[in-house]
Structure formats: structure tokens, C-alpha cells
Design an enzyme around this catalytic site. Structure first.
Site, PDB file in Angstrom:
ATOM      1  N   HIS A 212       0.803  -1.234   0.000  1.00  0.00           N
ATOM      2  CA  HIS A 212       0.000   0.000   0.000  1.00  0.00           C
ATOM      3  C   HIS A 212       0.830   1.276   0.000  1.00  0.00           C
ATOM      4  O   HIS A 212       0.289   2.360  -0.096  1.00  0.00           O
ATOM      5  CB  HIS A 212      -0.947   0.024   1.209  1.00  0.00           C
ATOM      6  CG  HIS A 212      -0.244   0.320   2.499  1.00  0.00           C
ATOM      7  ND1 HIS A 212       0.528  -0.612   3.135  1.00  0.00           N
ATOM      8  CD2 HIS A 212      -0.166   1.446   3.240  1.00  0.00           C
ATOM      9  CE1 HIS A 212       1.035  -0.073   4.229  1.00  0.00           C
ATOM     10  NE2 HIS A 212       0.638   1.167   4.318  1.00  0.00           N
TER      11      HIS A 212
HETATM   12  C1  UD1 Z   1      -2.194   5.470   6.147  1.00  0.00           C
HETATM   13  C2  UD1 Z   1      -0.866   5.916   6.760  1.00  0.00           C
HETATM   14  C3  UD1 Z   1       0.181   4.836   6.550  1.00  0.00           C
HETATM   15  C4  UD1 Z   1      -0.292   3.483   7.050  1.00  0.00           C
HETATM   16  C5  UD1 Z   1      -1.611   3.171   6.365  1.00  0.00           C
HETATM   17  C6  UD1 Z   1      -2.150   1.832   6.803  1.00  0.00           C
HETATM   18  C7  UD1 Z   1      -0.431   8.339   6.668  1.00  0.00           C
HETATM   19  C8  UD1 Z   1       0.429   9.371   6.055  1.00  0.00           C
HETATM   20  N1  UD1 Z   1      -0.354   7.125   6.116  1.00  0.00           N
HETATM   21  O1  UD1 Z   1      -2.021   5.378   4.741  1.00  0.00           O
HETATM   22  O2  UD1 Z   1       1.351   5.182   7.273  1.00  0.00           O
HETATM   23  O3  UD1 Z   1       0.672   2.496   6.764  1.00  0.00           O
HETATM   24  O4  UD1 Z   1      -2.536   4.211   6.696  1.00  0.00           O
HETATM   25  O5  UD1 Z   1      -3.379   1.560   6.244  1.00  0.00           O
HETATM   26  O6  UD1 Z   1      -1.115   8.616   7.625  1.00  0.00           O
HETATM   27  N2  UD1 Z   1      -9.545   4.683   2.342  1.00  0.00           N
HETATM   28  C9  UD1 Z   1     -10.713   3.981   2.354  1.00  0.00           C
HETATM   29  N3  UD1 Z   1     -11.250   3.632   3.564  1.00  0.00           N
HETATM   30  C10 UD1 Z   1     -10.688   3.969   4.742  1.00  0.00           C
HETATM   31  C11 UD1 Z   1      -9.503   4.711   4.708  1.00  0.00           C
HETATM   32  C12 UD1 Z   1      -8.927   5.051   3.509  1.00  0.00           C
HETATM   33  O7  UD1 Z   1     -11.263   3.648   1.323  1.00  0.00           O
HETATM   34  O8  UD1 Z   1     -11.228   3.613   5.803  1.00  0.00           O
HETATM   35  C13 UD1 Z   1      -8.926   5.037   1.032  1.00  0.00           C
HETATM   36  C14 UD1 Z   1      -9.289   6.418   0.575  1.00  0.00           C
HETATM   37  O9  UD1 Z   1      -9.451   6.392  -0.802  1.00  0.00           O
HETATM   38  C15 UD1 Z   1      -8.055   7.238   0.914  1.00  0.00           C
HETATM   39  C16 UD1 Z   1      -6.940   6.219   0.736  1.00  0.00           C
HETATM   40  O10 UD1 Z   1      -7.516   4.973   1.156  1.00  0.00           O
HETATM   41  O11 UD1 Z   1      -7.921   8.347   0.093  1.00  0.00           O
HETATM   42  C17 UD1 Z   1      -5.734   6.515   1.548  1.00  0.00           C
HETATM   43  O12 UD1 Z   1      -6.068   6.644   2.937  1.00  0.00           O
HETATM   44  P1  UD1 Z   1      -5.138   7.544   3.914  1.00  0.00           P
HETATM   45  O13 UD1 Z   1      -5.639   7.475   5.291  1.00  0.00           O
HETATM   46  O14 UD1 Z   1      -4.965   8.899   3.322  1.00  0.00           O
HETATM   47  O15 UD1 Z   1      -3.719   6.866   3.811  1.00  0.00           O
HETATM   48  P2  UD1 Z   1      -3.267   5.325   3.763  1.00  0.00           P
HETATM   49  O16 UD1 Z   1      -2.743   5.049   2.418  1.00  0.00           O
HETATM   50  O17 UD1 Z   1      -4.336   4.435   4.298  1.00  0.00           O
END
Ligand code: UD1
Length: 371
Positions: A212
């Protein structure tokens, strides 16, 4: 006195669970209040973890959701400030390195509230990683820093952080692993409940993949290359691939599903904690770009191939079962061959990864708050 504990994203949940339990079970005058920023909100990304790990429902949910880094960080900060005015905590405790970690630490320190950082001092040396920025800044703001491995002391010393703030206590994520190992859901049970063939995961004869990191999934060429090498691995070791939402979106938009479908790679939704533990525990090998999984595989003694050029958790390489290979096909295949031929690296479990890190933290915080 209240300690305001903060969680935001999936890898925070397994770190906060033992801390909440240790506060609840201690005779200390410190009480914990839990704030969830809402950075992760899906059932699979949040609720499964709260239920399985018996984390109390958050006292406050800021409901921030997704956004760019600036939007997400700013929104957390705006919504967190009034909570501090309400609760008047004696400290704000943050875990790990996600955007929620730095956002809440920054708000607290500006209001003169001491910050406690659990899992401090880890450094990948790669400032292109958003988490690295979060780690460096959170440690600078913290009054108490709790370490999972000794090497972190040197990192903090180089950055001018005073030794008396720093305590090596062990690894709260491994507290959770040891606490839940007996309840891990067997891989076959998980596959059957997804209507998948449970023969896909004969003990020691399948692999688990997670991906990821933006550096691995955002660029379609890099992602394609990784999926192709995984397809090669799957010719001999069938792979189970729980797909993170951001990775699913990248595979979809780059049109790469066909690579998975042609290979012996079974894509499954993000798994709960006990399901993931069950998958990893009996795997022949785990291939990942996660930070936490490098530690969990070391604790489980399962070979881990890390698809990154660096790690902020060097003890998993020096003492554990982890090998850093990056995204180079030849290196990934060579490391995989070694696992097939020799069973891979035999490691040891690092010092103080013994299930008692959270109670050490609460004990030290109690002394600190009454000192
Ligand atoms: C975040 C953390 C990362 C961690 C990861 C584990 C930061 C900078 N990054 O990254 O260190 O390893 O979490 O999962 O904080 N989304 C969903 N459902 C959710 C949450 C997210 O669909 O419940 C999707 C959304 O499209 C979102 C994307 O995932 O835009 C990224 O989510 P985000 O929280 O921004 O960062 P992660 O890539 O999950």
C-alpha cells in the site's frame, strides 16, 4: 488526571489496544480517554479492529475521513483543538507515524500540553516517505518518547533529543500479537467464510502479500512490475493478497486486475486483525511493504520479504526474519528462492518484545505525572 490517547489509522489500533487495557487495569491515578480522528473509517479498516481487540468505543470521533495530506492534517488539527479545551488532559499520547499522530501532537504542544510518543525514534532515512516526516516532527515535539528498539536511541541523539525523555520499553504491537495469538482465526476458516477454496492455504505452502505504500502503488509502471514478480512467485507458492483500498483503486485505474486473475494470486478484502494473524502465522513467506508486518513476522518467526529499499525497523533485519529487497525482480526472486530452499532466515525475538510494553509505559507515565 486524564491522558488523551489518539488513534487514527489501521496500524494505530493494535498499538492502542494494550495501552487502553493497561491504563484500565492499573492502580495509577491516570485515566485514559480515547479520541479517534476518523482517518480510517471503513468497516474493514476500523470496526473489525475495535471489536476484535476490545478497544473501548472512542469517547470522541472527529470523523475527518480522507483527503490530501494537507487537508487531512489540517482538518484533524481544527477538530482536535476543541477536544483539548473540553477534556483538559495532563498529556496527549500518540502512537506510530500516521497523519493523525503529527496533527494531534502539534495541536497539543502549542497548547502547552505534554506529548507522549509511543514507537518513537524509528527512521527509514527516506524523507520521501510521508511517515518519515511525521516521525521526525512528532519526536521533536514530544516530552516522553517510548522506544521499541535500542537503535532508535542513536537516531534521537543525532537529532538533539535529550536522553532523559527517552525510555526503551518494548513493542506494544507485539503485546497485541501475543495477547491474541491463541485466538488467531485459521486461514482455512477465513477462506471458507469468503466462499474460497480452503486448499489455497495449506500450512507452510502459501504466501501472503500486502502492498500500500505510495512509492509502490501510485506509479502504474512500478505497480505492474511488482504484480508481475508476484505472479512469478505464485507459480510455486500460491499467494493470498488482502488489498488495501488505496491499492485497489490504483490496480483498478491502471487496469492491472488481469495480472492477478491469470496468476495464482487470490485477491481478498482487507482482513480483520485475527484473520490477518491467522494468515501470517502459517504462511511459508510474507511479502510486504508494511512497517508493522515486518515486526509481526519477526515475532512469529515467519520469513518476511520487504518490498522497499529501506526500513525504519532495522532490528527485524539484524535479529529477525526480515530481508529488505526493494522492487528489483532478481533480488525478490533470489530471496524467495532462499526461503524455498532453506526455509529462509531464522531469527530471534528482540529484547522486551515480551507482551509487557504497555504496562511499562503506564508505570513510567505514572511516575512522570506524579513527579
Ligand atoms: C495510512 C498511513 C500509513 C499506514 C496506512 C495503513 C499516513 C500518512 N499514512 O495510509 O502510514 O501504513 O494508513 O493503512 O497517515 N480509504 C478507504 N477507507 C478507509 C480509509 C482510507 O477507502 O477507511 C482510502 C481512501 O481512498 C483514501 C486512501 O484509502 O484516500 C488513503 O487513505 P489515507 O488514510 O490517506 O492513507 P493510507 O494510504 O491508508
Amino acid at each position: 488526571k486524564r491522558v488523551l490517547c489518539v488513534v487514527g489509522a489501521r496500524p494505530n489500533f493494535m498499538k492502542i489496544a494494550p495501552i487502553m487495557r493497561a491504563f484500565a487495569g492499573s492502580s495509577s491515578s491516570l485515566n485514559a480517554t480515547l479520541v479517534h480522528t476518523g482517518q480510517h473509517y471503513d468497516v474493514a479498516m476500523k470496526h473489525a479492529f475495535f471489536d476484535q481487540l476490545h478497544i473501548p468505543e472512542p469517547d470522541v470521533d472527529l470523523g475527518v475521513g480522507s483527503g490530501t495530506h494537507a487537508q487531512q492534517t489540517a482538518e484533524i488539527m481544527k477538530r482536535f483543538e476543541p477536544v483539548l479545551d473540553d477534556v483538559h488532559p495532563c498529556a496527549v499520547l500518540v502512537v506510530g507515524d500516521v497523519n493523525s499522530t503529527i496533527a494531534c501532537a502539534l495541536v497539543a504542544v502549542k497548547k502547552g500540553i505534554p506529548v507522549v510518543h509511543v514507537e518513537a525514534g524509528l527512521r527509514s532515512g527516506d524523507r520521501g516517505m510521508p511517515e518519515e516526516i511525521n516521525r521526525i516532527l512528532t519526536d521533536q515535539l514530544s516530552d516522553l518518547l517510548f522506544l521499541t528498539e535500542d537503535s532508535a536511541k542513536n537516531n534521537l541523539a543525532k537529532e538533539g533529543i535529550a536522553g532523559e525523555k527517552i525510555h526503551f520499553v518494548g513493542n506494544v504491537m507485539i503485546d497485541t500479537l501475543l495477547h491474541n495469538l491463541a485466538d488467531a482465526i485459521p486461514a482455512k476458516t477465513s477462506l471458507s467464510s469468503m466462499q474460497l477454496d480452503s486448499a489455497l492455504c495449506e500450512k507452510g505452502r502459501y504466501g501472503v502479500v500486502t502492498l500500500h505504500r505510495p512509492s509502490n502503488v501510485d506509479d502504474p509502471a512500478v505497480l505492474r512490475g511488482l504484480l508481475e514478480v508476484l505472479a512469478r512467485v505464485s507459480e510455486r507458492t500460491p499467494l493470498l493478497f488482502p488489498i488495501h483500498p488505496r491499492t485497489e483503486a490504483c490496480i483498478e485505474s491502471a487496469g492491472l486486475h488481469a495480472i492477478l486473475e491469470k496468476a495464482a494470486i487470490t485477491a481478498i478484502p482487507p482482513q480483520g486483525y485475527l484473520e490477518m494473524l491467522g494468515l501470517m502465522k502459517d504462511a511459508q513467506v510474507v511479502l510486504t511493504d508494511s512497517g508493522g508486518i515486518q515486526e509481526e513476522t519477526t515475532a512469529l518467526g515467519v520469513p518476511c520479504i520487504t518490498l522497499r529499499d529501506n526500513t525504519e525497523r532495522p532490528i527485524t533485519v539484524e535479529q529477525g526474519t526480515n530481508t529488505i529487497v526493494g522492487t528489483d525482480h532478481a533480488k525478490i526472486m533470489a530471496c524467495y528462492e532462499d526461503v524455498v530452499l532453506t526455509g529462509g532466515k531464522v531469527g530471534r525475538v528482540p529484547d522486551l518484545w515480551d507482551g509487557n510494553a504497555a504496562s511499562r509505559i503506564v508505570q513510567i507515565m505514572h511516575q512522570w505525572a506524579s513527579g
